[in-house]
Write a protein that holds these residues in place. Structure first.
Motif, PDB file in Angstrom:
ATOM      1  N   ASP A   1       0.807  -1.220   0.000  1.00  0.00           N
ATOM      2  CA  ASP A   1       0.000   0.000   0.000  1.00  0.00           C
ATOM      3  C   ASP A   1       0.843   1.274   0.000  1.00  0.00           C
ATOM      4  O   ASP A   1       0.628   2.180  -0.798  1.00  0.00           O
ATOM      5  CB  ASP A   1      -0.934   0.025   1.213  1.00  0.00           C
ATOM      6  CG  ASP A   1      -2.046  -0.994   1.079  1.00  0.00           C
ATOM      7  OD1 ASP A   1      -2.020  -1.732   0.070  1.00  0.00           O
ATOM      8  OD2 ASP A   1      -2.909  -1.067   1.950  1.00  0.00           O
ATOM      9  N   THR A   2       1.802   1.332   0.932  1.00  0.00           N
ATOM     10  CA  THR A   2       2.638   2.525   1.050  1.00  0.00           C
ATOM     11  C   THR A   2       3.394   2.764  -0.250  1.00  0.00           C
ATOM     12  O   THR A   2       3.490   3.887  -0.728  1.00  0.00           O
ATOM     13  CB  THR A   2       3.679   2.336   2.170  1.00  0.00           C
ATOM     14  OG1 THR A   2       3.101   1.561   3.186  1.00  0.00           O
ATOM     15  CG2 THR A   2       4.147   3.643   2.687  1.00  0.00           C
TER      16      THR A   2
ATOM     17  N   LEU B   1       2.646   1.706  -3.225  1.00  0.00           N
ATOM     18  CA  LEU B   1       1.751   2.064  -4.335  1.00  0.00           C
ATOM     19  C   LEU B   1       1.534   3.569  -4.386  1.00  0.00           C
ATOM     20  O   LEU B   1       1.647   4.199  -5.438  1.00  0.00           O
ATOM     21  CB  LEU B   1       0.406   1.355  -4.177  1.00  0.00           C
ATOM     22  CG  LEU B   1      -0.634   1.824  -5.189  1.00  0.00           C
ATOM     23  CD1 LEU B   1      -0.368   1.222  -6.550  1.00  0.00           C
ATOM     24  CD2 LEU B   1      -2.036   1.498  -4.735  1.00  0.00           C
ATOM     25  N   ILE B   2       1.216   4.135  -3.208  1.00  0.00           N
ATOM     26  CA  ILE B   2       0.918   5.562  -3.178  1.00  0.00           C
ATOM     27  C   ILE B   2       2.148   6.371  -3.587  1.00  0.00           C
ATOM     28  O   ILE B   2       2.072   7.292  -4.401  1.00  0.00           O
ATOM     29  CB  ILE B   2       0.418   5.950  -1.763  1.00  0.00           C
ATOM     30  CG1 ILE B   2      -1.063   5.621  -1.640  1.00  0.00           C
ATOM     31  CG2 ILE B   2       0.624   7.403  -1.488  1.00  0.00           C
ATOM     32  CD1 ILE B   2      -1.947   6.418  -2.562  1.00  0.00           C
TER      33      ILE B   2
END
Lengths: 394, 307, 316
Positions: free
Chosen positions: B222-223, B225-226
């Motif tokens: 997640d981290t 990806l952003i």
């Protein structure tokens, strides 16, 4: 034991979302229902798994009964999201009619569900989160914890650093409330010089910038608090950066939940805890042996304290002879804490936080190749948390 | 802060940057060429890390793990393309966002169901353990230099591929005007599949490379990806060169900001609040930089499409 | 006329069901907590749908507006102020000002860049909230009483709270619908189709979009006040980008073209999540593919479902 859960009864409950009245008609069964709050989603899920496995082993050792009553466990995955935790906990209280809410890994989740649970005069037994908020003025007659007050653990490390005679210590913690509490707790007993305090974001992946600073500062020791994946990253990078000759003093950073991923990198690193898997008492030997046989990993404090939570409930329910309606008597029974803890001695202070010994622990490799923390020496004895005096509970 | 320290921090920043680039490269190509927003790209990075960890444990070595993980990551990417993504190319961005979010939910949970919740570890290759003394008194881990090297080599290779080969020409043309390329008789589906699989493999490669230093755990994508999205938007969507420079920029801002910001705040505030405020601002710095860059150059630093 | 009735039949039915829910077996506390959360998120989703469907502004920072509303409640509570007459205007104004301020920069961009820049502002709000040590920082802040209405504690009553949420939801729906039907809304929609054409007629779409963005922010701020009251707890995680993503998914799932779609999307999102969560711990293994199928086969979102079904029958 009947795990209310998964496909079985909860499947029926799920259908009940659409057909409510049928559920309400279900008769109150003879037994005790436990809402077990444990995070099962995201990077910190491993801690929730430990907690759940520990509690369920306790129930298993008690033949699926707590104080003679058959147990149903309702699993609650808080997803580490306060609003989700509140919704699910309320559902457990009002729909499943749980008699106790047990568990909770993280303080922010505990704070979120504190009101909904205790306002319905239901006992909330935290087996891990122990924020200062509920230890002092905010103490609550319906709240108990089988773990510790967070500040205590950090202060143990402060005392240990003081005892070792370290003069200059470098502090590094994540930039959130628990991190700031860690600094506060450590400093409450460490009187030497704090070379630098570094606050890192909670989602930090890479510590190279901070490690370079530590190398340049050349402190006598590092104190850090990096729970879960943060700790895995830090420990491995610390070792790789060649800093392992600087003593690594930590809290909640090298424990049995993270050691499988840290392995050799964490060898010889220090932590502080009221319990370690190698503690030599009959209750603990049985707990560790059976836990490893069932789950094939070494239990950590998350599991041990949850196991004690099951034992605590068993003793209390036994003492009131299964009468869960008399809250006064039940509270007195919980306060008595008449069970044999895996920590050896265990008792509650007036604020319902444990009064217990704390140890300096060190990571060791066992003959079977697995890693665990082992007690080095006792740092504090019968320690009362610093907030207990502010609590107005009798 | 000494110049030595600054240099090491800069190296750290660059190393984090190339890791980001490996993830962002696939994302920007897929986005640029196919006009497809793939939120599931972060999960492919995570998948790479998990595959690397499993294969390394199975074979007993990092290298074998890496060699086995790459084709499997590629295969997973292709399977996803055939099953889900190819049906979304002609849909609007919003549908793509929702569907790929569904893929994230599914894969995150599936990985958890397969590998459990505990973080995994990948042994560091023998060859690359230890540190090199860059300067008197300052050691730097070999493995980090290796990541830096591997990232730069991949970037170079990618540049050759995109700028100097026929497929690369098609990709560049596709990024500028996909319908036109299709009209010229190129099998655009095959091209898309190729680009997609390649992007998935690059993300997987980044995952395997990161595994020995980072914790392999659920949600690790997640981290990244952003940050990868931040990179491709700053760099200009579809531009590999832009992604490369932006990745280094983001890596440097993240790393240097974190170590410099608290010191900087000390000029204005008392030490304790300065540290906290500094850390809070350092976390925002990347986003502040992105907002500033977009406010001045709405199409990013190296826009591909003109007009 | 008949099509208009058919169009508003579905939203009216849903709202009527929500109104009757407490008497249809959903009267227990936990069910009402769930419904309240769904309605509050629906309110935020409606405001997002208003700028998304109406003006083509895809925001990935909408949870920040929600957070501004929630944190206004917290900050005023800390100062001893819990009166709705103060809390609500302050919260709405704070959220709207934040929207206007960030919107002034963000609306200069478009497409994916707008998504990313709103994400950036959302993240800034998140990290700011997390560093507010006085209000609990990351741990969040427990509210010990709900917002009072003219000195009374009506909102503590679950039934009153339920209808307050429903009423505000209906109001926001009506407001957004009215705005979209007005001249203001026509300019917005025209600019969404073709910015160039609108400019040619002599309108600059920028101020229209900015005002719409500010209004949406205000409505989301109001939803934030209700969310804080519903959970009696506020934490920075309310502002995390994943929450903005959730709101966006609700709108898309419901159907981008219609405001009431956002309501359907929010209800479906919250209720299906809850329902699946009880069947299996691995509910995401089902929910994920459901979302993909919804995208592939429900082209108009949930709001378009009746028409799609009718259409299929007519054709068949």
């Amino acid at each position: 034991m009947m795990t209310i859960g998964r496909r079985g009864v909860l499947g029926g409950v799920a259908a009940g979302v659409l057909a409510m009245p049928a559920i309400r008609a279900r008769a109150q069964q003879q037994g005790v229902k436990i809402g077990l709050v444990a995070v099962q989603t995201g990077p910190q899920a491993a801690l929730g798994t430990q907690l759940r496995d520990g509690f369920l082993l306790g129930v298993k050792h008690l033949d699926g009964k707590l104080g003679g009553l058959a147990v149903q466990v309702v699993d609650i995955d808080d997803e580490l999201r306060p609003e989700v935790a509140v919704t699910k906990t309320r559902a457990a209280l009002e729909r499943d009619k749980v008699d106790f809410v047990v568990g909770v890994v993280f303080s922010n989740i505990l704070q979120a569900i504190m009101r909904p649970v205790t306002e319905t005069n239901t006992f909330l037994i935290s087996t891990n989160a122990g924020p200062s908020t509920f230890a002092g003025r905010g103490c609550n007659p319906f709240f108990f914890t089988t773990s510790y007050n967070n500040d205590q653990v950090h202060s143990v490390m402060g005392q240990a650093a003081q005892d070792e005679g370290y003069k200059r210590v470098f502090i590094m913690v994540p930039n959130y409330q628990a991190g700031r509490d860690a600094v506060h707790g450590f400093k409450s007993r460490f009187k030497g010089e704090v070379v630098d305090e570094v606050y890192v974001p909670l989602n930090q992946l890479d510590f190279s910038a901070e490690l370079a600073r530590i190398a340049a500062a050349k402190p006598d020791a590092l104190f850090t608090f990096m729970p879960g994946g943060l700790g895995v990253n830090l420990v491995r990078q610390y070792r790789q950066a060649g800093l392992a000759n600087i003593p690594f003093l930590s809290t909640f950073t090298v424990d049995e939940a993270t050691l499988p991923a840290q392995q050799d990198a964490a060898l010889g690193f220090f932590s502080a805890a009221p319990w370690a898997p190698n503690m030599d008492n009959e209750q603990n030997r049985r707990f560790v042996r059976d836990f490893e046989a069932a789950h094939n990993y070494v239990p950590g404090s998350y599991a041990a304290q949850a196991y004690d939570g099951a034992m605590l409930l068993d003793s209390a329910i036994r003492r009131v002879k299964g009468n869960l309606a008399d809250k006064q008597a039940l509270r007195a029974a919980l306060e008595a804490a008449d069970f044999r803890s895996v920590r050896g001695n265990f008792k509650f202070g007036t604020n319902h936080y444990p009064v217990q010994d704390f140890w300096l622990c060190k990571v060791a490799k066992r003959p079977d190749g697995k890693f665990q923390t082992e007690t080095v020496r006792k740092v504090l004895e019968n320690n009362v948390d610093p907030f207990a005096a502010e609590c107005r509970l009798r | 802060m000494s110049t030595q320290l600054l240099l090491v921090q800069a190296l750290n920043g660059l190393q984090f940057g190339v890791l980001l680039f490996l993830v962002a490269a696939g994302l920007t190509l897929v986005f640029g060429v196919m006009d497809f927003i793939n939120l599931a790209h972060g999960v492919q990075y995570m998948l790479g890390a998990y595959l690397g960890a499993s294969f390394a444990a199975w074979t007993g070595g990092f290298w074998a793990g890496l060699v086995l993980a790459l084709p499997v990551a590629l295969a997973c990417g292709l399977v996803l393309e055939v099953l889900v993504f190819r049906h979304l190319y002609d849909r609007d961005h919003l549908s793509q966002v929702l569907a790929t979010f569904g893929v994230i939910l599914f894969l995150n949970q599936a990985l958890r169901a397969i590998w459990g919740t505990a973080p995994l570890q990948v042994p560091m290759p023998e060859l690359l353990t230890g540190g090199i003394t860059l300067m008197p008194g300052l050691q730097y881990p070999v493995y980090r230099l290796a990541i830096l090297g591997a990232g730069l080599a991949t970037a170079g290779l990618l540049w050759l591929l995109v700028e100097r080969t026929r497929v690369g020409a098609l990709v560049r043309a596709g990024a500028t005007n996909a319908p036109m390329v299709a009209a010229l008789g190129v099998d655009i589906r095959r091209l898309f599949m190729l680009v997609f699989g390649f992007g998935a493999m690059l993300a997987g490669f980044a995952g395997v490379m990161a595994a020995p230093i980072l914790s392999v755990e659920p949600g690790m994508g997640d981290t990244v990806l952003i940050l990868a999205f931040v990179v491709i938007v700053i760099g200009g969507i579809g531009s590999v060169r832009g992604a490369f420079l932006a990745a280094l920029l983001v890596g440097l801002i993240e790393t240097l900001g974190r170590s410099l910001m608290p010191d900087l705040m000390r000029l204005f505030l008392a030490p304790s609040p300065a540290r906290q405020a500094g850390a809070a601002i350092a976390s925002m710095l990347v986003y502040i930089a992105m907002a500033a860059i977009l406010a001045v150059r709405p199409q990013g630093l190296f826009p591909v499409r003109t007009g | 006329m008949r099509t208009r009735i058919r169009e508003s039949a579905l939203p009216l039915l849903v709202l009527a069901l929500l109104a009757a829910a407490p008497f249809l077996g959903f009267g227990e506390g936990w069910a009402m907590t769930l419904l309240a959360r769904a309605m509050i998120l629906a309110m935020a989703a409606v405001s997002l749908s208003f700028i998304l469907g109406g003006a083509g502004l895809i925001s990935l920072g909408h949870a920040a507006m929600l957070g501004f509303g929630a944190y206004a409640v917290v900050i005023l509570d800390d100062a001893g102020i819990t009166e709705a007459a103060v809390v609500v205007p302050v919260a709405v104004a704070a959220a709207a000002s934040f929207a206007l301020l960030t919107g002034a920069v963000a609306i200069r961009t478009s497409g994916v860049h707008f998504i990313m820049i709103t994400l950036a502002f959302g993240q800034m709000a998140f990290f700011t909230a997390a560093s507010l040590a006085g209000y609990g920082g990351d741990d969040g802040y427990t509210l010990y009483s709900r917002t009072s209405l003219g000195g009374t504690r009506w909102l503590e009553d679950r039934l009153v709270f339920h209808y307050a949420c429903l009423g505000l939801l209906v109001l926001s729906l009506l407001l957004c619908r009215m705005l979209l039907a007005s001249r203001f809304g026509r300019v917005l929609r025209a600019a969404k189709e073709s910015s160039l054409r609108v400019r040619a007629v002599g309108f600059d779409p920028y101020p229209y979009r900015l005002v719409a963005y500010g209004i949406a922010g205000g409505i989301a701020g109001l939803a934030g006040v209700m969310l804080a009251n519903a959970t009696e707890f506020v934490a920075p995680s309310y502002i995390a980008w994943q929450r903005s993503g959730d709101l966006l998914f609700m709108v898309i799932l419901g159907g981008v073209g219609s405001l009431h779609g956002a309501v359907l999307g929010a209800l479906a999102f919250v209720l299906v999540e809850e329902w699946l969560g009880h069947i299996t711990e691995h509910w995401r293994l089902i929910f994920g593919p459901l979302l993909i199928l919804a995208v592939l086969f429900l082209r108009g979102g949930l709001a378009g479902l009746p028409a799609q079904l009718l259409g299929a029958r007519n054709r068949g």
